[in-house]
Design a protein around this motif. Structure first.
Motif, mmCIF file in Angstrom:
data_model
loop_
_atom_site.group_PDB
_atom_site.id
_atom_site.type_symbol
_atom_site.label_atom_id
_atom_site.label_comp_id
_atom_site.label_asym_id
_atom_site.label_seq_id
_atom_site.Cartn_x
_atom_site.Cartn_y
_atom_site.Cartn_z
ATOM 1 N N SER A 81 0.849 -1.189 0.000
ATOM 2 C CA SER A 81 0.000 0.000 0.000
ATOM 3 C C SER A 81 0.881 1.234 0.000
ATOM 4 C CB SER A 81 -0.933 0.014 1.218
ATOM 5 O OG SER A 81 -1.730 1.184 1.206
ATOM 6 N N GLN A 82 0.641 2.116 -0.943
ATOM 7 C CA GLN A 82 1.423 3.350 -1.064
ATOM 8 C C GLN A 82 0.484 4.551 -1.146
ATOM 9 O OE1 GLN A 82 2.089 0.793 -3.641
ATOM 10 N NE2 GLN A 82 3.382 -0.178 -2.116
ATOM 11 N N THR A 83 -0.380 4.666 -0.149
ATOM 12 C CA THR A 83 -1.412 5.700 -0.197
ATOM 13 C C THR A 83 -1.418 6.523 1.077
ATOM 14 O OG1 THR A 83 -2.865 4.389 -1.643
ATOM 15 C CG2 THR A 83 -3.907 6.133 -0.368
ATOM 16 N N ASP A 84 -1.495 7.827 0.917
ATOM 17 C CA ASP A 84 -1.841 8.743 1.996
ATOM 18 C C ASP A 84 -2.391 10.000 1.322
ATOM 19 O OD1 ASP A 84 0.455 10.359 1.281
ATOM 20 O OD2 ASP A 84 1.685 9.025 2.490
ATOM 21 N N LEU A 85 -2.899 10.917 2.112
ATOM 22 C CA LEU A 85 -3.544 12.088 1.517
ATOM 23 C C LEU A 85 -2.566 12.925 0.711
ATOM 24 C CD1 LEU A 85 -5.884 13.209 4.452
ATOM 25 C CD2 LEU A 85 -6.533 12.028 2.345
ATOM 26 N N GLY A 86 -1.340 13.031 1.192
ATOM 27 C CA GLY A 86 -0.355 13.820 0.464
ATOM 28 C C GLY A 86 -0.089 13.283 -0.927
ATOM 29 N N ARG A 87 0.041 11.980 -1.035
ATOM 30 C CA ARG A 87 0.310 11.382 -2.350
ATOM 31 C C ARG A 87 -0.914 11.451 -3.260
ATOM 32 N NH1 ARG A 87 3.734 6.110 -0.432
ATOM 33 N NH2 ARG A 87 2.572 6.484 1.495
ATOM 34 N N LEU A 88 -2.101 11.317 -2.688
ATOM 35 C CA LEU A 88 -3.307 11.478 -3.498
ATOM 36 C C LEU A 88 -3.396 12.894 -4.054
ATOM 37 C CD1 LEU A 88 -5.918 9.605 -1.264
ATOM 38 C CD2 LEU A 88 -5.086 8.850 -3.495
ATOM 39 N N ARG A 89 -3.058 13.869 -3.227
ATOM 40 C CA ARG A 89 -3.106 15.261 -3.667
ATOM 41 C C ARG A 89 -2.043 15.537 -4.731
ATOM 42 N NH1 ARG A 89 -7.844 17.733 -2.921
ATOM 43 N NH2 ARG A 89 -8.371 18.137 -0.748
ATOM 44 N N ARG A 90 -0.824 15.087 -4.482
ATOM 45 C CA ARG A 90 0.245 15.345 -5.453
ATOM 46 C C ARG A 90 -0.029 14.658 -6.783
ATOM 47 N NH1 ARG A 90 3.248 14.605 -0.754
ATOM 48 N NH2 ARG A 90 3.873 12.491 -1.339
ATOM 49 N N GLY A 91 -0.691 13.525 -6.732
ATOM 50 C CA GLY A 91 -1.061 12.828 -7.959
ATOM 51 C C GLY A 91 -2.291 13.391 -8.621
ATOM 52 N N GLN A 92 -2.895 14.406 -8.006
ATOM 53 C CA GLN A 92 -4.093 15.076 -8.528
ATOM 54 C C GLN A 92 -5.240 14.094 -8.769
ATOM 55 O OE1 GLN A 92 -1.645 17.907 -11.375
ATOM 56 N NE2 GLN A 92 -3.737 18.683 -11.157
ATOM 57 N N VAL A 93 -5.404 13.153 -7.851
ATOM 58 C CA VAL A 93 -6.529 12.216 -7.946
ATOM 59 C C VAL A 93 -7.815 12.981 -7.670
ATOM 60 C CG1 VAL A 93 -7.596 10.164 -6.954
ATOM 61 C CG2 VAL A 93 -5.118 10.258 -7.280
ATOM 62 N N GLY A 94 -8.752 12.889 -8.591
ATOM 63 C CA GLY A 94 -10.030 13.581 -8.431
ATOM 64 C C GLY A 94 -11.083 12.712 -7.786
ATOM 65 N N ALA A 95 -11.003 11.410 -8.035
ATOM 66 C CA ALA A 95 -11.958 10.460 -7.451
ATOM 67 C C ALA A 95 -11.251 9.129 -7.240
ATOM 68 C CB ALA A 95 -13.175 10.287 -8.356
ATOM 69 N N GLN A 96 -11.606 8.475 -6.153
ATOM 70 C CA GLN A 96 -10.957 7.223 -5.788
ATOM 71 C C GLN A 96 -12.000 6.153 -5.498
ATOM 72 O OE1 GLN A 96 -7.262 6.258 -5.059
ATOM 73 N NE2 GLN A 96 -8.638 4.631 -5.709
ATOM 74 N N PHE A 97 -11.889 5.016 -6.187
ATOM 75 C CA PHE A 97 -12.668 3.838 -5.824
ATOM 76 C C PHE A 97 -11.890 3.087 -4.747
ATOM 77 C CE2 PHE A 97 -15.529 4.070 -9.477
ATOM 78 C CZ PHE A 97 -16.684 3.469 -8.968
ATOM 79 N N TRP A 98 -12.401 3.111 -3.518
ATOM 80 C CA TRP A 98 -11.804 2.346 -2.431
ATOM 81 C C TRP A 98 -12.360 0.936 -2.481
ATOM 82 C CZ3 TRP A 98 -7.951 4.953 -0.354
ATOM 83 C CH2 TRP A 98 -8.002 6.349 -0.317
ATOM 84 N N SER A 99 -11.481 -0.032 -2.427
ATOM 85 C CA SER A 99 -11.889 -1.423 -2.587
ATOM 86 C C SER A 99 -12.222 -2.060 -1.243
ATOM 87 C CB SER A 99 -10.779 -2.225 -3.271
ATOM 88 O OG SER A 99 -11.161 -3.570 -3.412
ATOM 89 N N ALA A 100 -13.449 -2.599 -1.140
ATOM 90 C CA ALA A 100 -13.818 -3.442 -0.007
ATOM 91 C C ALA A 100 -13.446 -4.874 -0.400
ATOM 92 C CB ALA A 100 -15.315 -3.327 0.281
ATOM 93 N N TYR A 101 -12.423 -5.393 0.246
ATOM 94 C CA TYR A 101 -11.867 -6.678 -0.173
ATOM 95 C C TYR A 101 -11.625 -7.579 1.026
ATOM 96 C CZ TYR A 101 -8.326 -10.102 -1.509
ATOM 97 O OH TYR A 101 -7.620 -11.262 -1.689
ATOM 98 N N ILE A 102 -11.953 -8.861 0.842
ATOM 99 C CA ILE A 102 -11.610 -9.918 1.784
ATOM 100 C C ILE A 102 -11.105 -11.090 0.942
ATOM 101 C CG2 ILE A 102 -12.458 -11.593 3.475
ATOM 102 C CD1 ILE A 102 -12.296 -8.815 4.608
#
Length: 207
Positions: free
Chosen positions: A108-129
């Motif tokens: 996992s390589q995600t945090d708010l800073g990286r999402l912002r720097r990558g200019q992500v406008g929308a994110q599908f968060w995966s519910a996974y088991i």
């Protein structure tokens, strides 16, 4: 040669106040011989730099005009594994690359800073088991726990994330400078062979 270049421009470039960061991947075919003059090499470098700059400007223009939608992010599963879904212990506003247990967690390589720097406008968060986890029974319950965890994560950072389950919701969140947060379920075993379960997941906001 494959050249991967990262350009970051840490300034507010649009009314939404998000950071600009664009990753440019250029495939460059290199030919020539050892007797290429220094003048020609300099000219080639300048030409390449100009092409890079034009590509960067073009990419930033597109990202300012349209929301970039990431269709799959397994970060919520890492929260389950590392924090047992205790969202009070989550600090997405930190650089998680330097904060344990995330620094040692390579999936996992995600945090708010990286999402912002990558200019992500929308994110599908995966519910996974995983299938192995679900095989003992209770798959639907565990998937619902992940849906709940995603909603808690979004609620924890209202200045950066906004829940959405429609195109209009995505547009509204993006225009307000927030990252639209959608929920996707990964794995058919989530519904336990039940269309009623599928309909119920939809009602819970899964898209």
């Amino acid at each position: 040669a494959i050249v991967i270049t990262k350009r970051s421009n840490a300034k507010n470039h649009d009314p939404k106040g998000t950071y600009s960061s664009t990753f440019l991947v250029s495939l460059i075919s290199t030919t020539g011989s050892s007797d290429v003059s220094n003048t020609d090499q300099k000219s080639d470098k300048e030409s390449h730099a100009k092409r890079e700059e034009r590509s960067l400007i073009s990419a930033e223009g597109l990202l300012n005009k349209y929301p970039l939608i990431d269709g799959h992010n397994d970060f919520p599963y890492s929260v389950r594994e590392n924090l047992h879904n205790d969202i009070s212990e989550l600090h997405m506003d930190y650089d998680l690359a330097s904060l344990e247990p995330w620094a040692s967690y390579d999936t996992s390589q995600t945090d708010l800073g990286r999402l912002r720097r990558g200019q992500v406008g929308a994110q599908f968060w995966s519910a996974y088991i995983g299938c192995e986890e679900a095989r003992a029974g209770g798959a639907l319950r565990m998937f619902i726990e992940q849906i709940d965890a995603i909603k808690q994560i979004v609620a924890r950072y209202p200045g950066d994330l906004e829940y959405a389950d429609t195109e209009a919701g995505v547009r509204s969140a993006w225009e307000s400078g927030r990252i639209a947060s959608l929920i996707g379920v990964e794995g058919g075993h989530a519904i336990e062979d039940s269309l009623a379960a599928l309909r119920s997941l939809y009602q819970l906001g899964v898209r």
